[in-house]
Design an enzyme around this catalytic site. Structure first.
Site, PDB file in Angstrom:
ATOM      1  N   CYS A  66       0.825  -1.357  -0.319  1.00 58.03           N
ATOM      2  CA  CYS A  66       0.002   0.390   0.217  1.00 58.03           C
ATOM      3  C   CYS A  66       1.069   1.177  -0.221  1.00 58.03           C
ATOM      4  CB  CYS A  66      -0.789  -0.416   1.203  1.00 58.03           C
ATOM      5  SG  CYS A  66      -1.797   1.939   1.236  1.00 58.03           S
ATOM      6  N   THR A  93       1.017   3.900   1.862  1.00 63.04           N
ATOM      7  CA  THR A  93       1.322   3.471   3.578  1.00 63.04           C
ATOM      8  C   THR A  93       2.509   2.861   3.921  1.00 63.04           C
ATOM      9  OG1 THR A  93      -1.483   4.025   3.959  1.00 63.04           O
ATOM     10  CG2 THR A  93      -0.285   2.993   5.883  1.00 63.04           C
ATOM     11  N   HIS A 142       5.012   4.941   2.982  1.00 63.15           N
ATOM     12  CA  HIS A 142       5.535   6.224   3.232  1.00 63.15           C
ATOM     13  C   HIS A 142       6.601   5.502   5.059  1.00 63.15           C
ATOM     14  CE1 HIS A 142       2.984   9.370   2.521  1.00 63.15           C
ATOM     15  NE2 HIS A 142       2.204   8.663   1.749  1.00 63.15           N
ATOM     16  N   GLU A 150      -2.162  -5.223   3.832  1.00 60.77           N
ATOM     17  CA  GLU A 150      -3.319  -5.389   2.664  1.00 60.77           C
ATOM     18  C   GLU A 150      -2.908  -6.875   2.085  1.00 60.77           C
ATOM     19  OE1 GLU A 150      -2.941  -3.353  -1.009  1.00 60.77           O
ATOM     20  OE2 GLU A 150      -3.176  -1.242   0.386  1.00 60.77           O
ATOM     21  N   CYS A 170     -13.274  -0.359  18.433  1.00 58.90           N
ATOM     22  CA  CYS A 170     -13.400  -0.477  19.718  1.00 58.90           C
ATOM     23  C   CYS A 170     -15.299  -0.820  20.017  1.00 58.90           C
ATOM     24  CB  CYS A 170     -13.285   1.177  20.701  1.00 58.90           C
ATOM     25  SG  CYS A 170     -14.841   2.237  20.488  1.00 58.90           S
ATOM     26  N   CYS A 177     -16.079   4.969  13.732  1.00 62.23           N
ATOM     27  CA  CYS A 177     -15.008   4.698  15.042  1.00 62.23           C
ATOM     28  C   CYS A 177     -14.080   6.129  15.092  1.00 62.23           C
ATOM     29  CB  CYS A 177     -14.272   3.151  15.548  1.00 62.23           C
ATOM     30  SG  CYS A 177     -12.792   2.960  16.979  1.00 62.23           S
ATOM     31  N   ILE A 202     -13.715  10.524   3.165  1.00 61.12           N
ATOM     32  CA  ILE A 202     -13.927   8.843   3.073  1.00 61.12           C
ATOM     33  C   ILE A 202     -12.808   9.111   3.888  1.00 61.12           C
ATOM     34  CG2 ILE A 202     -14.285   7.513   2.197  1.00 61.12           C
ATOM     35  CD1 ILE A 202     -16.775   9.083   1.388  1.00 61.12           C
ATOM     36  N   TYR A 203     -13.242   8.511   5.467  1.00 60.60           N
ATOM     37  CA  TYR A 203     -11.853   7.625   6.184  1.00 60.60           C
ATOM     38  C   TYR A 203     -11.902   5.523   5.469  1.00 60.60           C
ATOM     39  CZ  TYR A 203      -8.922   6.042   9.554  1.00 60.60           C
ATOM     40  OH  TYR A 203      -8.210   5.485  10.249  1.00 60.60           O
TER      41      TYR A 203
HETATM   42  P1  NAD Z   1      -0.607   7.349  -4.923  1.00 62.20           P
HETATM   43  O1  NAD Z   1       0.489   8.380  -4.198  1.00 62.20           O
HETATM   44  O2  NAD Z   1      -0.569   6.090  -5.994  1.00 62.20           O
HETATM   45  O3  NAD Z   1      -1.386   8.113  -6.000  1.00 62.20           O
HETATM   46  C1  NAD Z   1      -1.451   9.454  -5.760  1.00 62.20           C
HETATM   47  C2  NAD Z   1      -0.967   9.349  -7.511  1.00 62.20           C
HETATM   48  O4  NAD Z   1      -2.384  11.082  -7.404  1.00 62.20           O
HETATM   49  C3  NAD Z   1       0.106   9.948  -8.042  1.00 62.20           C
HETATM   50  O5  NAD Z   1      -0.270   9.064  -8.735  1.00 62.20           O
HETATM   51  C4  NAD Z   1      -0.257  11.678  -8.178  1.00 62.20           C
HETATM   52  O6  NAD Z   1       1.235  10.863  -9.565  1.00 62.20           O
HETATM   53  C5  NAD Z   1      -0.768  11.879  -8.472  1.00 62.20           C
HETATM   54  N1  NAD Z   1      -1.024  12.990  -8.590  1.00 62.20           N
HETATM   55  C6  NAD Z   1       0.650  14.012  -8.106  1.00 62.20           C
HETATM   56  N2  NAD Z   1      -0.216  15.446  -8.360  1.00 62.20           N
HETATM   57  C7  NAD Z   1      -1.443  15.766  -9.381  1.00 62.20           C
HETATM   58  C8  NAD Z   1      -1.922  16.250  -9.546  1.00 62.20           C
HETATM   59  N3  NAD Z   1      -1.979  17.861  -9.653  1.00 62.20           N
HETATM   60  N4  NAD Z   1      -3.146  16.454 -10.173  1.00 62.20           N
HETATM   61  C9  NAD Z   1      -3.536  14.793  -9.972  1.00 62.20           C
HETATM   62  N5  NAD Z   1      -2.698  13.990  -9.612  1.00 62.20           N
HETATM   63  C10 NAD Z   1      -1.689  13.953  -8.885  1.00 62.20           C
HETATM   64  O7  NAD Z   1      -1.793   7.112  -3.886  1.00 62.20           O
HETATM   65  P2  NAD Z   1      -2.608   5.690  -3.411  1.00 62.20           P
HETATM   66  O8  NAD Z   1      -2.734   4.815  -2.614  1.00 62.20           O
HETATM   67  O9  NAD Z   1      -3.755   5.242  -4.445  1.00 62.20           O
HETATM   68  O10 NAD Z   1      -4.015   6.909  -2.545  1.00 62.20           O
HETATM   69  C11 NAD Z   1      -4.377   7.856  -2.856  1.00 62.20           C
HETATM   70  C12 NAD Z   1      -4.741   8.945  -1.730  1.00 62.20           C
HETATM   71  O11 NAD Z   1      -5.659   8.200  -0.985  1.00 62.20           O
HETATM   72  C13 NAD Z   1      -3.678   8.613  -1.071  1.00 62.20           C
HETATM   73  O12 NAD Z   1      -3.181  10.586  -0.875  1.00 62.20           O
HETATM   74  C14 NAD Z   1      -3.552   8.828  -0.231  1.00 62.20           C
HETATM   75  O13 NAD Z   1      -3.040   9.127   1.010  1.00 62.20           O
HETATM   76  C15 NAD Z   1      -4.938   8.660   0.175  1.00 62.20           C
HETATM   77  N6  NAD Z   1      -5.796   7.299   1.420  1.00 62.20           N
HETATM   78  C16 NAD Z   1      -6.655   7.568   2.222  1.00 62.20           C
HETATM   79  C17 NAD Z   1      -7.240   6.906   2.806  1.00 62.20           C
HETATM   80  C18 NAD Z   1      -8.946   7.072   3.249  1.00 62.20           C
HETATM   81  O14 NAD Z   1      -9.114   6.268   5.024  1.00 62.20           O
HETATM   82  N7  NAD Z   1      -9.314   7.829   3.291  1.00 62.20           N
HETATM   83  C19 NAD Z   1      -7.027   5.104   2.851  1.00 62.20           C
HETATM   84  C20 NAD Z   1      -5.608   5.099   1.539  1.00 62.20           C
HETATM   85  C21 NAD Z   1      -5.377   6.111   1.251  1.00 62.20           C
HETATM   86 ZN    ZN Z   2     -16.119   2.815  17.920  1.00 59.63          ZN
END
Ligand code: NAD
Ligand code: ZN
Length: 342
Positions: free
Chosen positions: A38, A40, A43, A64, A93, A107, A286-287
């Site tokens: 992922c 994550t 990171h 995953e 929880c 949660c 959205i989470y």
């Molecule tokens: P990822 O980093 O693989 O994809 C992000 C994409 O955005 C990349 O392909 C990048 O090139 C592109 N990008 C950069 N600048 C851009 C611009 N100006 N315009 C359009 N696209 C641009 O991430 P992912 O794994 O597909 O996840 C997507 C996002 O969702 C990430 O920010 C991640 O942290 C977040 N996320 C959130 C949750 C949640 O529960 N809210 C869960 C998982 C991931």
């Molecule tokens: Zn809870």
């Protein structure tokens, strides 16, 4: 057992030997078959600021996965040894107001598998049976291993009705690409996806986006004109986490448009609030995934013909995990799967 873990507060991960986890009364012990990498995990691999403040060391990472139940606690019902499962990575929880109302994805005390507690990059994983999800036989291990991000895509894409709507997705990462596939499948009209990475945009087109836009060299408004879209997008799915993309999305939404935010921007990101107010936009954060409505929808979408087979672009045996992370870090990949059983 083998486990991929962060053993030092520094970039990288180590394939090491750790003790097999204990199974509590309400837990299942899953023998891991396949895992996927992922964003994550990247990171955590890079040991960036977020990872340094979030991940305790040592920590077995990953969330995953697909595997097979090998043992169960005495109180577990509804599963049996040998069941093929994936699992919800948010351990909730059970006692807060949202949990008690069945809104587990809201949660306030969520603990993350592979982030705050031992993860799935290992021969064995223990999770509460509540979090396990039975995978039907007609769904491949590869797809089951990516149910977590597929769930992010489905949760976001189904936040609003997309039938007959023009949808803009910003960010063609794995989640944005899968969201494009879902939007197309459920009956959106134009599914326009933006990114700055041609490899990923090509994959998005293959998976169902009707128009891809490399915003580094193409003008989104010119593309809208070409598509005869004179008013703006009805629904926006922000999946990049990049402020520039979010601002661009707000600029091209129609009045009354609906925006779902999955991408995680820097916390103090500034936007033009006039776009939100005078257009009467609806914006929703959205989470994760809905527990477990999103999981049932994922199965149903695949069983009714949604084709995600192009999404997994790389496979490696776990011993070659470094090549797997390199593939993800290169930006020239969809999902990368690590195989624990070869
Ligand atoms: P990822 O980093 O693989 O994809 C992000 C994409 O955005 C990349 O392909 C990048 O090139 C592109 N990008 C950069 N600048 C851009 C611009 N100006 N315009 C359009 N696209 C641009 O991430 P992912 O794994 O597909 O996840 C997507 C996002 O969702 C990430 O920010 C991640 O942290 C977040 N996320 C959130 C949750 C949640 O529960 N809210 C869960 C998982 C991931
Ligand atoms: Zn809870």
């Amino acid at each position: 057992m083998r486990a991929l873990a962060k053993l030092q507060a520094a970039p990288g991960l180590t394939l090491t030997q750790l003790a097999r986890p204990e199974v509590g009364h309400n837990d299942v012990l899953i023998r891991i078959t396949k895992t996927a990498i992922c964003g994550t995990d990247l990171h955590i691999w890079n040991w960036d600021e977020w990872a340094q403040k979030t991940i305790p060391v040592p920590m077995q990472v990953g969330h995953e996965y697909v595997g097979v139940i090998e043992a169960m606690g005495s109180e577990v019902e509804g599963f049996k040894v040998g069941d093929r499962v994936s699992g919800e990575g948010h351990i909730t929880c059970g006692y807060c107001r949202n949990c008690r109302a069945g809104r587990r994805h809201l949660c306030r005390n969520t603990v993350g598998v592979g982030v705050n507690r031992p993860g799935a990059f290992a021969d064995y994983l223990v999770i509460p049976a509540f979090n396990a999800f039975h995978i039907p036989d007609d769904i491949s291990d590869d797809l089951a291993a990516i149910f977590d991000p597929f769930g992010n895509a489905v949760h976001t894409a189904l936040a609003y009705n997309l039938v007959g709507e023009d949808v803009l997705i910003t960010g063609a990462g794995p989640i944005g690409i899968m969201a494009a596939a879902v939007a197309r499948f459920v009956g959106a009209r134009h599914v326009v996806i933006t990114d700055v990475n041609d490899f990923r945009l090509d994959l998005a087109r293959q998976m169902g986006a009707s128009r891809t836009v490399n915003v580094a060299r193409e003008d989104l408004k010119a593309v809208m004109a070409e598509l005869d879209m004179h008013e703006g997008f009805d629904v926006g799915l922000e999946m990049s986490g990049h402020p520039v993309a979010f601002r661009q999305m707000l600029d091209v939404m129609n009045h009354g448009g609906k925006v779902a935010l999955l991408g995680i921007p820097p916390s103090e990101t500034a936007i033009d609030w006039n776009q939100v107010i005078f257009k009467g936009l609806e914006i929703r954060g959205i989470y994760g995934r809905e527990m477990f409505e999103t999981w049932y929808k994922m199965v149903a979408l695949l069983q009714s013909g949604l084709d995600l087979s192009a999404m997994v672009t790389h496979h490696f045996p776990v011993e070659r995990y470094k090549e797997g992370f390199d593939a993800m870090l290169s930006g020239r990949s969809g999902k990368v799967v690590l195989d624990w059983r070869v």
